[in-house]
Design a protein around this motif. Structure first.
Motif, PDB file in Angstrom:
ATOM      1  N   GLU A  17       0.897  -1.219   0.131  1.00  0.00           N
ATOM      2  CA  GLU A  17       0.160  -0.056   0.048  1.00  0.00           C
ATOM      3  C   GLU A  17       0.717   1.076  -0.030  1.00  0.00           C
ATOM      4  O   GLU A  17       0.602   2.188  -0.772  1.00  0.00           O
ATOM      5  N   GLN A  20       2.191   1.992  -3.501  1.00  0.00           N
ATOM      6  CA  GLN A  20       1.161   2.439  -4.446  1.00  0.00           C
ATOM      7  C   GLN A  20       0.718   3.928  -3.912  1.00  0.00           C
ATOM      8  O   GLN A  20       0.877   5.252  -4.709  1.00  0.00           O
ATOM      9  N   ILE A  21       0.746   4.188  -2.658  1.00  0.00           N
ATOM     10  CA  ILE A  21       0.212   5.579  -2.231  1.00  0.00           C
ATOM     11  C   ILE A  21       1.348   6.618  -2.439  1.00  0.00           C
ATOM     12  O   ILE A  21       0.948   7.723  -2.537  1.00  0.00           O
ATOM     13  N   TYR A  94      -8.535  -2.121  -4.605  1.00  0.00           N
ATOM     14  CA  TYR A  94      -7.268  -2.586  -4.003  1.00  0.00           C
ATOM     15  C   TYR A  94      -8.050  -3.898  -2.989  1.00  0.00           C
ATOM     16  O   TYR A  94      -7.532  -4.974  -3.045  1.00  0.00           O
ATOM     17  N   PRO A 180      -3.243  11.057   2.495  1.00  0.00           N
ATOM     18  CA  PRO A 180      -3.989  11.628   1.044  1.00  0.00           C
ATOM     19  C   PRO A 180      -4.282  13.126   1.217  1.00  0.00           C
ATOM     20  O   PRO A 180      -3.700  13.676   2.223  1.00  0.00           O
ATOM     21  N   LYS A 210      -0.774  12.164  -8.998  1.00  0.00           N
ATOM     22  CA  LYS A 210      -1.779  11.030  -9.074  1.00  0.00           C
ATOM     23  C   LYS A 210      -1.166   9.853  -8.861  1.00  0.00           C
ATOM     24  O   LYS A 210      -0.188   9.521  -9.124  1.00  0.00           O
ATOM     25  N   ALA A 212      -1.762   5.444  -7.930  1.00  0.00           N
ATOM     26  CA  ALA A 212      -2.458   4.095  -8.295  1.00  0.00           C
ATOM     27  C   ALA A 212      -3.630   3.893  -7.130  1.00  0.00           C
ATOM     28  O   ALA A 212      -4.605   3.230  -7.192  1.00  0.00           O
ATOM     29  N   TYR A 213      -3.009   4.217  -5.923  1.00  0.00           N
ATOM     30  CA  TYR A 213      -4.164   3.736  -4.792  1.00  0.00           C
ATOM     31  C   TYR A 213      -4.989   4.590  -4.458  1.00  0.00           C
ATOM     32  O   TYR A 213      -5.091   5.802  -4.576  1.00  0.00           O
ATOM     33  N   GLU A 214      -6.586   3.964  -4.713  1.00  0.00           N
ATOM     34  CA  GLU A 214      -7.582   4.883  -4.213  1.00  0.00           C
ATOM     35  C   GLU A 214      -8.573   4.046  -3.549  1.00  0.00           C
ATOM     36  O   GLU A 214      -9.171   3.071  -3.797  1.00  0.00           O
ATOM     37  N   ARG A 217     -12.997   7.474  -2.322  1.00  0.00           N
ATOM     38  CA  ARG A 217     -13.445   7.755  -3.582  1.00  0.00           C
ATOM     39  C   ARG A 217     -12.817   9.136  -3.915  1.00  0.00           C
ATOM     40  O   ARG A 217     -13.133  10.002  -3.049  1.00  0.00           O
ATOM     41  N   ASN A 220      -6.900   9.981  -4.559  1.00  0.00           N
ATOM     42  CA  ASN A 220      -5.747   9.370  -5.391  1.00  0.00           C
ATOM     43  C   ASN A 220      -4.649  10.219  -5.519  1.00  0.00           C
ATOM     44  O   ASN A 220      -4.157  10.179  -6.690  1.00  0.00           O
ATOM     45  N   GLN A 221      -4.533  11.188  -4.640  1.00  0.00           N
ATOM     46  CA  GLN A 221      -3.213  12.278  -4.769  1.00  0.00           C
ATOM     47  C   GLN A 221      -2.352  12.348  -3.625  1.00  0.00           C
ATOM     48  O   GLN A 221      -3.127  12.311  -2.558  1.00  0.00           O
TER      49      GLN A 221
END
Ligand SMILES: C[S@@+](CC[C@H](N)C(=O)[O-])C[C@H]1O[C@@H](n2cnc3c(N)ncnc32)[C@H](O)[C@@H]1O
Length: 228
Positions: A17, A20-21, A94, A180, A210, A212-214, A217, A220-221
């Motif tokens: 995680e 990706q984060i 995920y 986030p 940006k 990949a992890y979201e 909703r 993802n930034q």
């Protein structure tokens, strides 16, 4: 409707995680990394297994493993219930479901707990709290990461706290990344623009990327900043 939490919850994420984060590359993994507010994440122990020594800081590390587990179990049912009650707020690519999200948080906690005493003795888990990273030398880390604390808890920590905390992270590290940018209510934190302005006027390079992890909703930034 959104998730409401009275205080910061001790939920931890995995190395995958974190990768990706924070868009962590293989090169990034080899850097000298500080995890700020790492809590019961398994990032530190999973990095160790790959041969990378990470320093994690958290006020939670003043507690015993049993106390941290108790804190987790005191809130997990309520949080997962709130997640189930707000299906429109989450993306399941995920974790696939609220129950798997819970299982993944438990897995991270279990890995963390097994490593915790050894990690404390080795100085990989140190007590520390923003906005003052006491005892850390200027620019002693290549990269400081902060996942799911700054911006997310904007209702509990004000703009002054965020500005001071982020300047402090840049005092001890060459580059920082924060994820986030959303609050628990899924609004973009109103502090993001003030932070960017402060960083630019202090001569730092700064940007939003940006990732990949979201899970939340729209969440993802990641904000990055570095000494120029
Ligand atoms: C939601 S958890 C996230 C843990 C980890 N970063 C992750 O993403 O898996 C937030 C963490 O922030 C920590 N925290 C609370 N106040 C803090 C402060 N003033 N400075 C640094 N961390 C803090 C909490 O103890 C908790 O472990």
């Amino acid at each position: 409707m959104s998730v409401k939490l009275e205080s910061v919850v001790p939920f931890g994420r995995s190395l995958d995680e974190y990768q990706q984060i924070f868009n962590l590359s293989e090169d990034d993994l080899s850097k000298n990394i500080l995890g700020v507010g790492d809590g019961p994440a398994s990032f530190n122990v999973e990095m160790l297994k790959l041969g990378h020594v990470v320093t994690s800081l958290d006020p939670l590390y003043g507690r015993s493993a049993i106390e941290i587990e108790q804190q987790f179990h005191a809130v997990v049912d309520d949080v997962i219930q709130q997640v189930k009650a707000t299906p429109e707020n989450w993306v399941w690519t995920y974790h696939t479901s609220p129950d798997n999200l819970r299982a993944n948080r438990e897995k991270a906690l279990t890995r963390f707990v097994k490593d915790y005493e050894r990690g404390r003795q080795q100085g990989r888990y140190r007590i520390g709290a923003l906005p003052h990273l006491l005892g850390l030398e200027d620019r002693s880390f290549d990269l400081a990461l902060c996942s799911h604390f700054l911006f997310l808890y904007s209702e509990q920590f004000d703009c002054e706290f965020h500005l001071a905390a982020i300047q402090e992270m840049l005092r001890v590290a060459t580059e920082i990344r924060i994820f986030p940018l959303l609050t628990l209510s899924r609004d973009k934190s109103v502090y993001v623009e003030s932070v960017i302005q402060m960083l630019q006027s202090n001569g730092f390079e700064v940007g939003i990327q940006k990732v990949a992890y979201e899970l939340q909703r729209g969440g993802n930034q990641m904000l990055w900043a570095r000494h120029s």
